[in-house]
Each structure stands twice: as C-alpha cells, then as structure tokens.
Design a protein around this motif. Sequence first.
Motif, PDB file in Angstrom:
ATOM      1  N   THR A   1      -9.601  38.222  -0.019  1.00 34.71           N
ATOM      2  CA  THR A   1      -8.359  38.146   0.765  1.00 34.71           C
ATOM      3  C   THR A   1      -7.188  38.710  -0.029  1.00 34.71           C
ATOM      4  OG1 THR A   1      -7.655  35.975  -0.036  1.00 34.71           O
ATOM      5  CG2 THR A   1      -9.170  36.011   1.836  1.00 34.71           C
ATOM      6  N   GLN A   2      -7.484  39.154  -1.250  1.00 40.59           N
ATOM      7  CA  GLN A   2      -6.383  39.633  -2.077  1.00 40.59           C
ATOM      8  C   GLN A   2      -6.713  40.956  -2.751  1.00 40.59           C
ATOM      9  OE1 GLN A   2      -5.258  36.737  -5.034  1.00 40.59           O
ATOM     10  NE2 GLN A   2      -3.080  37.108  -4.722  1.00 40.59           N
ATOM     11  N   SER A   3      -7.617  41.736  -2.131  1.00 41.83           N
ATOM     12  CA  SER A   3      -7.966  43.037  -2.695  1.00 41.83           C
ATOM     13  C   SER A   3      -7.689  44.129  -1.685  1.00 41.83           C
ATOM     14  CB  SER A   3      -9.456  43.082  -3.041  1.00 41.83           C
ATOM     15  OG  SER A   3      -9.778  42.038  -3.901  1.00 41.83           O
ATOM     16  N   GLY A   4      -7.515  45.338  -2.189  1.00 39.89           N
ATOM     17  CA  GLY A   4      -7.247  46.452  -1.295  1.00 39.89           C
ATOM     18  C   GLY A   4      -8.519  47.059  -0.759  1.00 39.89           C
ATOM     19  N   GLY A   5      -8.480  47.455   0.509  1.00 36.53           N
ATOM     20  CA  GLY A   5      -9.599  48.203   1.055  1.00 36.53           C
ATOM     21  C   GLY A   5     -10.805  47.384   1.441  1.00 36.53           C
ATOM     22  N   VAL A   6     -10.705  46.058   1.368  1.00 37.48           N
ATOM     23  CA  VAL A   6     -11.837  45.231   1.775  1.00 37.48           C
ATOM     24  C   VAL A   6     -11.375  44.266   2.865  1.00 37.48           C
ATOM     25  CG1 VAL A   6     -12.938  45.343  -0.460  1.00 37.48           C
ATOM     26  CG2 VAL A   6     -11.369  43.487   0.018  1.00 37.48           C
ATOM     27  N   ARG A   7     -12.336  43.683   3.534  1.00 38.19           N
ATOM     28  CA  ARG A   7     -12.006  42.672   4.536  1.00 38.19           C
ATOM     29  C   ARG A   7     -12.625  41.347   4.103  1.00 38.19           C
ATOM     30  NH1 ARG A   7     -16.444  41.127   6.950  1.00 38.19           N
ATOM     31  NH2 ARG A   7     -18.166  42.588   7.310  1.00 38.19           N
ATOM     32  N   PRO A   8     -12.086  40.235   4.603  1.00 41.73           N
ATOM     33  CA  PRO A   8     -12.668  38.934   4.223  1.00 41.73           C
ATOM     34  C   PRO A   8     -14.084  38.787   4.780  1.00 41.73           C
ATOM     35  CG  PRO A   8     -10.521  38.669   5.250  1.00 41.73           C
ATOM     36  CD  PRO A   8     -10.909  40.071   5.460  1.00 41.73           C
ATOM     37  N   PHE A   9     -14.873  37.879   4.163  1.00 39.39           N
ATOM     38  CA  PHE A   9     -16.195  37.547   4.701  1.00 39.39           C
ATOM     39  C   PHE A   9     -15.998  36.769   5.989  1.00 39.39           C
ATOM     40  CE2 PHE A   9     -19.113  38.785   1.427  1.00 39.39           C
ATOM     41  CZ  PHE A   9     -18.336  38.842   0.290  1.00 39.39           C
ATOM     42  N   GLY A  10     -16.740  37.138   7.031  1.00 44.33           N
ATOM     43  CA  GLY A  10     -16.569  36.464   8.317  1.00 44.33           C
ATOM     44  C   GLY A  10     -17.438  35.243   8.448  1.00 44.33           C
ATOM     45  N   ILE A  11     -17.492  34.377   7.425  1.00 46.96           N
ATOM     46  CA  ILE A  11     -18.312  33.175   7.542  1.00 46.96           C
ATOM     47  C   ILE A  11     -17.625  31.971   6.936  1.00 46.96           C
ATOM     48  CG2 ILE A  11     -20.500  34.434   7.490  1.00 46.96           C
ATOM     49  CD1 ILE A  11     -20.898  33.290   4.665  1.00 46.96           C
ATOM     50  N   SER A  12     -17.931  30.814   7.516  1.00 44.22           N
ATOM     51  CA  SER A  12     -17.659  29.538   6.866  1.00 44.22           C
ATOM     52  C   SER A  12     -19.017  28.969   6.476  1.00 44.22           C
ATOM     53  CB  SER A  12     -16.981  28.549   7.822  1.00 44.22           C
ATOM     54  OG  SER A  12     -15.678  28.946   8.082  1.00 44.22           O
TER      55      SER A  12
END
Lengths: 249, 217
Positions: free
Chosen positions: A121-132
């Motif tokens: 959630t704090q890096s460029g060019g990536v998206r968060p993991f879509g899981i809990s």
Amino acid sequence: MSSRYDRAITVFSPDGHLFQVEYALEAVRKGATAVAVRGKDVIVLGVEKKSVVSLQEPRTVRKILKLDDHICLAFAGLTADARVLVNRARIECQSYKLTVEDPVSVEYISRYIAGIQQKYTQSGGVRPFGISTLIVGYDPDGTPRLYQTDPSGTYSAWKANAIGRNSKTVREFLEKAYTEGTGEETIRLAIKALLEVVETGGKTIEIAVLRKGQPLTLLDDKEIERIVKDVEAEKEKEKQQKIASGDDK
Amino acid sequence: QMCIRDSINAEYGTKDFVNNMETAIGIKLKDAVLIAVNTDCFRSIVKLNDADKIKELDRTKILAAVGEHGDREAFCEYIQKNVSLYAIRNNLALSTQGAANFTRHELAHALRSGPYNVNLLLGGVDEDGPSLYFMDYLASLNKLNFAVHGYSSNFILSTLDKYYKEGLSVEEGFHLLRLCINELKKRFLVRNVAFLVKVVTVAGVSVTTLNVEDVQV
C-alpha cells in the motif's frame, strides 16, 4: 472527485482515504465467505464452497491452506493473490525455524503477512493484495490463536470472525452466540454461523479442525451433513417453541 | 525458487580439502537403510564427544554428514527446512531420489562460490523400497547399496564388499556394521569411542548408540 485520487495507491485523497485499499476491500467482500472460531482446545475454520463447475476437480480448489504443521490460513478474495502471499508465508515459517529453532507463533506470522500487505500500500507501481486472511494456529506454548489481516495491512486477534460475502451477518450472529467451547461445540458454532449465509445443505461448506499437536483435519461430507441436520432440527424446535409460547400469550 | 542461502566465508580457519578422520557408514537393507557415524568431532586441539551428525529430514529420510562442523550443521538444517517447505507447498513429501538430487544441486550451486566442506550419505525409504545415496563435497551423487566416507573406507569397503547381500534384515545389518567397526578397531589409527546408528524404515527413524569397546565379533 474520487476518480482523481484512486488511480495510484501512493496518493491520499483529500479526505484521508486510500482508495485503492478500499477497492481491494471491495474485492474481498465479493469473495466466498470464510469463518473461524476459536475454542479452548480446538480451532475451527469454515469456508463457503463456491459452486463447483462439474468438469473441475474439486480437490484442487482449496481455500484452507497449511502454512506450517501448526498453523493454517483461510482467505477471502482474489485466489491468485492468496497463492503468492501464502507461498511467502510458508517460506518465512521455515526460515524462522532455521534461524531461531522454534516454530513461529501465530502472531508473528500474522504480523509478517500483514507487513507484506502493508508494503504493497506504500509502493509505486503495485496494487494491494485483494485478500483478507484468517490465520489460526497454536503458539509454541499451546495457546490457540486466531488472527485476521486485511488489504490495508492491519492485523488483530479475534475470538471468532468472518470475512468475505455476508461477513457482517455472520459476525453479528457470532457476537450473539459465541462462547468459548470445547470440541464439537465449537464445530457446531462454526457450522451454524456459516449456515446463516450459505445455501442450506452440507455440500456447500467445507470445515477444517485444528487440534493441538495434530495435523489439520478436514471434516468429511457425511460428518458435516450430520451436524447440519442436527443444527437445522434444533432451529426447527426453537421455532416451534416460539410459536407455542406465542400462542399462549 | 530458492529458500534461504547461508553465505559461507570460506577463508579464515577453513581448509579447502575435507577432513577425513570421521567415519560414516551406510548400508541398504531389505526394508530399511542403516547409517552409522562416529560421535566425536574435532578441530585443531578441541574435541566434541557426543555429536549427532545424522539429521532427520522427515519421517522416512535421514541425512548423515561428515566434514567441517559448521558447514555440516548449517547445510543439513538448510536441507531439512527445504524438505519441509516442499511438503507443505505441495501437500506431498519429497521422494528420496528428489531429496538427494536437491541436496546435490545445492552443493553444486555453492561449489564455485562458497563451497560446503561436507561429505554426505542420504538414506530413505519410499513406497518402492529403501535407497542410499552417496554425495561428496564436490557435489557428486551415486546411488549405492553400501557406502563409506573418510579414511576408514580404505579398511571397510572390502569388508562390505565381501559380506553385503541384497535383502539383509536389520539384525544382519547391525552384524555387518559390527564387522566393519571391528576392522577399524583393529587397524585404524583413529580410536573411535562410539558410533551413533540411525535406522530408517517406513515407520520412522530409530536411534542406537554403539560403543566401540563393546563390539566383539
């Protein structure tokens, strides 16, 4: 307004939201329900089995995964994201044992997984993991533990929790009905909680039980059917009793 | 995909040939593999008396190593954790052949950067029977019926050649081992106090200590 601030994860919106994280939570809400209940001597994981296409091999679709001999994980959301996170966690479990000569505590591995989710959630060019995830297991001293992580990278311990579709309903049910039970009581509670939101019938749920010092056991369909029938008979009786007492009034 | 790598500084305090004073003997039996390693471990003027040089990789595989102490412990533990990781990832245990080739591959990978100064014997029992693998510090790999590491091989291999048969029972295996130890007792310069013997079968690993002075054939 939100469309200007939701493209990149590294951008806050003016009202303090990270929209990508919230959208990831939406993806989680679309996933099949998973529930976990912690008892005194047993921990139960239950997942809603997605309607399986007839040509698909059901045993290759697993939502309850082993991280180490004493720790298991159930997730809700993007299956592929879960695969990647679980692989990292499995390596960490062995790596920790190699350097420290002790198995990981449930808190440690939850913190580790949450840490990875936060990094994204704090890096460029990536998206968060879509899981809990719901992480269950026994600490080296024998205490049973249940932790939950989510796409924002937060983690916390729970007595019982649910994630995925209709998780709010399941959680509300557990808030009312939870007691710290033993053995079959805990299994019944998990099944009852799942049945609140899942189509009736044992074939739509998968239950796994983790006992201290023993490998994860998946309840077979017959066993689940038996408990489901029991639970539904109990519900019927309660309904009848309510009607009866209603008539008296 | 790599797990964790220990980087070994192969400069201060290490030789680049392997210490041969230790003895490791491996014998393939009918439904089991027997591996015996001497329990002393020395370096310069210091000696350890009760070293366990045989690592249990999982319920049906054991990895015995002789050579530099630090390398032995680090390497064997690393292999053991990777064998566990494989089983958890794939929900299926590695075969003995798989484990042996993985181990050899790790040795080979490290060979031209930070080599592990260890000679290994890997024994395991699968569904299709027991197998024994011999590996040396240069990352060679051989599947054998019996194998020995160290100077003692000069004495023992002939004994094993003469008396080894296919399909030995565990007792016969122990008898064969005693014949070997007797040979060493008589002719080998190094006096071994005891051997740690591990026998791996489908049911698991059993451990015995054999005191050399009690060995009489």
